[in-house]
Design an enzyme around this catalytic site. Structure first.
Site, mmCIF file in Angstrom:
data_model
loop_
_atom_site.group_PDB
_atom_site.id
_atom_site.type_symbol
_atom_site.label_atom_id
_atom_site.label_comp_id
_atom_site.label_asym_id
_atom_site.label_seq_id
_atom_site.Cartn_x
_atom_site.Cartn_y
_atom_site.Cartn_z
ATOM 1 N N ASP A 41 0.848 -1.197 0.000
ATOM 2 C CA ASP A 41 0.000 0.000 0.000
ATOM 3 C C ASP A 41 0.882 1.245 0.000
ATOM 4 O O ASP A 41 1.294 1.739 1.049
ATOM 5 C CB ASP A 41 -0.978 0.017 1.188
ATOM 6 C CG ASP A 41 -2.155 -0.915 0.965
ATOM 7 O OD1 ASP A 41 -2.214 -1.557 -0.098
ATOM 8 O OD2 ASP A 41 -3.008 -1.004 1.857
ATOM 9 N N HIS B 55 -9.900 -5.910 8.892
ATOM 10 C CA HIS B 55 -9.309 -7.000 8.109
ATOM 11 C C HIS B 55 -9.166 -8.298 8.911
ATOM 12 O O HIS B 55 -8.325 -9.142 8.604
ATOM 13 C CB HIS B 55 -7.950 -6.588 7.532
ATOM 14 C CG HIS B 55 -7.999 -5.311 6.750
ATOM 15 N ND1 HIS B 55 -8.821 -5.151 5.665
ATOM 16 C CD2 HIS B 55 -7.351 -4.129 6.904
ATOM 17 C CE1 HIS B 55 -8.676 -3.930 5.182
ATOM 18 N NE2 HIS B 55 -7.797 -3.289 5.919
ATOM 19 N N HIS C 280 -1.266 -3.541 6.052
ATOM 20 C CA HIS C 280 -2.703 -3.677 5.809
ATOM 21 C C HIS C 280 -3.567 -3.159 6.968
ATOM 22 O O HIS C 280 -4.441 -2.338 6.743
ATOM 23 C CB HIS C 280 -3.049 -5.125 5.499
ATOM 24 C CG HIS C 280 -4.345 -5.309 4.759
ATOM 25 N ND1 HIS C 280 -4.796 -4.418 3.822
ATOM 26 C CD2 HIS C 280 -5.290 -6.299 4.818
ATOM 27 C CE1 HIS C 280 -5.954 -4.850 3.338
ATOM 28 N NE2 HIS C 280 -6.286 -5.977 3.939
HETATM 29 FE FE LIG Z 1 -4.007 -2.722 2.624
#
Ligand SMILES: [Fe+2]
Length: 474
Positions: free
Chosen positions: A202, A334, A361
């Site tokens: 990311d 997540h 994440h």
């Molecule tokens: Fe991510």
């Protein structure tokens, strides 16, 4: 009297029972609480991206000046570098002139590429591999030859060997907010000088903008140049790199990422840039792809199956895996997303004694016990992770500071496997001392300061496989 005695006796046994139950409850509370949930939580405000006219996004002056300069390892053992940059006005020259104190100027010539994404057309993206470099040597390099030249430098790693100290930085989910800038600055100023960044996926978060505004890929490249032009950033891909947008006619996943960030995947026999390996000093680093197929018979599965037996721990004792999506994560955000890949690959991680796994994440920090969950087969109900000295430590450092904000909601009670968790922005340092010991630390962005908020000594799983879960914690 008898009645009284009876009543008294009943009362006594009730008291005993109540105390026993209370004790059990208290014990359960302790048992259930795996580790520490830090009480430090930053102000929960979504951090704004830095405006386009911020100084960190400035285009370097001069006609066709190279911008967004970044380097990464260019081969398997560390004596090649891929230099990448973008020119905005015209293709220019893809050559790099480089030298060290002990060598004459040499020139390598790379390639140039472009891409379009919906209504955006990229600049001219150059990638040039310079090889046959000496180990442990500082090189200077010049790009932009023929137009506006810019000069940078990097230092190659020491030759691969079991006791070579080396210091990696860990940054994930960085984005380009004011908090992102604090994270990068704290990393740069950390007295534990990181020599190479393991980037946990990311990058720019451009896809959070209308039409995946790829201008934000360019600003991110200019923002990170101040570090990535001088030390390698080892790339792994996150979900924000997918850029799959059929509504815009963009159906090739990872298009901006793969054009902008080249990695040496061929050198480790990989067939795609999303999973590969490098050796660097005393570390063997395996990059995995959370967003590529990983089931049996897939390219990634086949590659990893043949890759793990190749790791020679007497040459590179430290076996490190980086991938974006964590397998052990006790935040709501997540939660369990990594379960499919965990079920597929975890038995290999235990068999080959991976030392540590770094993830991003989840926009927070977490460090686990050495645990595995390999006994679980869906029907046997053995679904609780157990302590396992052959298993890696799992560390989530997805807290670079992007515009989506922190993940603050945690599952309660804290699971046994979770040793420390905190929802703050920051970065990590993995400092390898020798074949047996490495020091991991996590540095939170605490207002203007970087504070070492968690740390641990890790003992190598090959050379010193004793329990390190009770090593120090800051
Ligand atoms: Fe991510």
């Amino acid at each position: 009297m008898g009645v009284v005695r009876l009543a008294s006796s009943t009362s006594a046994s009730s008291m005993v029972a109540i105390v026993a139950v209370l004790g059990l409850v208290l014990n359960l509370a302790v048992v259930c609480n795996g580790g520490i949930t830090s009480t430090f939580v930053r102000t929960i405000k979504y951090s704004a991206d830095m405006p386009l006219d911020s100084d960190v996004f400035q285009v370097p002056p001069g006609h066709n000046a190279p911008q967004q300069v970044h380097i990464t390892q260019g081969d398997h053992q560390g004596n090649a570098v891929i230099v990448s940059w973008i020119t905005a006005d015209e293709p220019g020259y893809s050559g790099v002139i480089y030298w060290s104190a002990d060598s004459k100027n040499q020139t390598a010539v790379g390639v140039v590429t472009t891409y379009t994404f919906y209504n955006y057309t990229s600049g001219y993206i150059h990638h040039c591999t310079i090889g046959n470099l000496s180990f442990n040597t500082t090189y200077y390099y010049v790009i932009g030859i023929g137009n506006t030249e810019r000069q940078f430098w990097f230092t190659t790693p020491p030759e691969v060997g079991p006791d070579v100290p080396y210091t990696f930085g860990l940054i994930g989910d960085l984005g380009q907010t004011f908090d992102s800038n604090r994270t990068l600055t704290h990393y740069e100023l950390n007295p534990l000088k990181g020599q190479t960044v393991l980037y946990l996926g990311d990058l720019s978060y451009a896809n959070d903008y209308p039409y995946h505004d790829n201008v934000r890929w360019d600003t991110w490249g200019r923002f990170t140049e101040r570090s990535a032009a001088y030390q390698p950033w080892i790339w792994s891909a996150g979900n924000h790199e997918i850029d799959f947008a059929p509504e815009l006619g963009e159906t090739i996943p990872f298009k901006p990422y793969t054009h902008r960030y080249y990695v040496p995947y061929n050198a480790s026999g990989s067939t795609a840039p999303f999973w590969y390996s490098i050796k660097r000093a005393s570390a063997y680093i395996i990059v995995l792809a959370s967003y590529s197929a990983y089931g049996p018979s897939t390219p990634q599965y086949q590659w990893l199956e043949t890759e793990l037996p190749k790791v020679n721990r007497s040459e590179t004792p430290w076996l490190i895996v980086i991938m974006h999506c964590p397998w052990y994560n006790s935040y709501y955000s997540h939660y369990m997303e990594g379960e499919g890949m965990r079920v597929t690959f975890e038995p290999w991680f235990v068999k080959y004694k991976v030392d540590i796994v770094f993830n991003g994440h989840v926009h927070a920090y977490e460090r686990s016990e050495r645990v595995s969950n390999v006994a679980y087969n869906v029907v046997n109900a053995n679904c609780t992770p157990v302590k396992d000295q052959s298993a890696p430590v799992y560390v989530t450092v997805g807290d670079g500071g992007n515009l989506e904000g922190l993940s603050t909601v945690m599952t309660e009670p804290q699971p046994d496997y979770s040793l420390f968790r905190e929802a703050s922005f920051g970065h990590g340092i993995f400092d390898i001392k020798n074949r047996t010991h490495a020091y991991f630390s996590w540095h939170r962005n605490q207002d203007g300061y970087a504070v070492e908020a968690d740390s641990a000594w890790l003992f190598n799983r090959h050379y010193y496989p004793v329990d390190d879960s009770k090593s120090i914690r800051a």
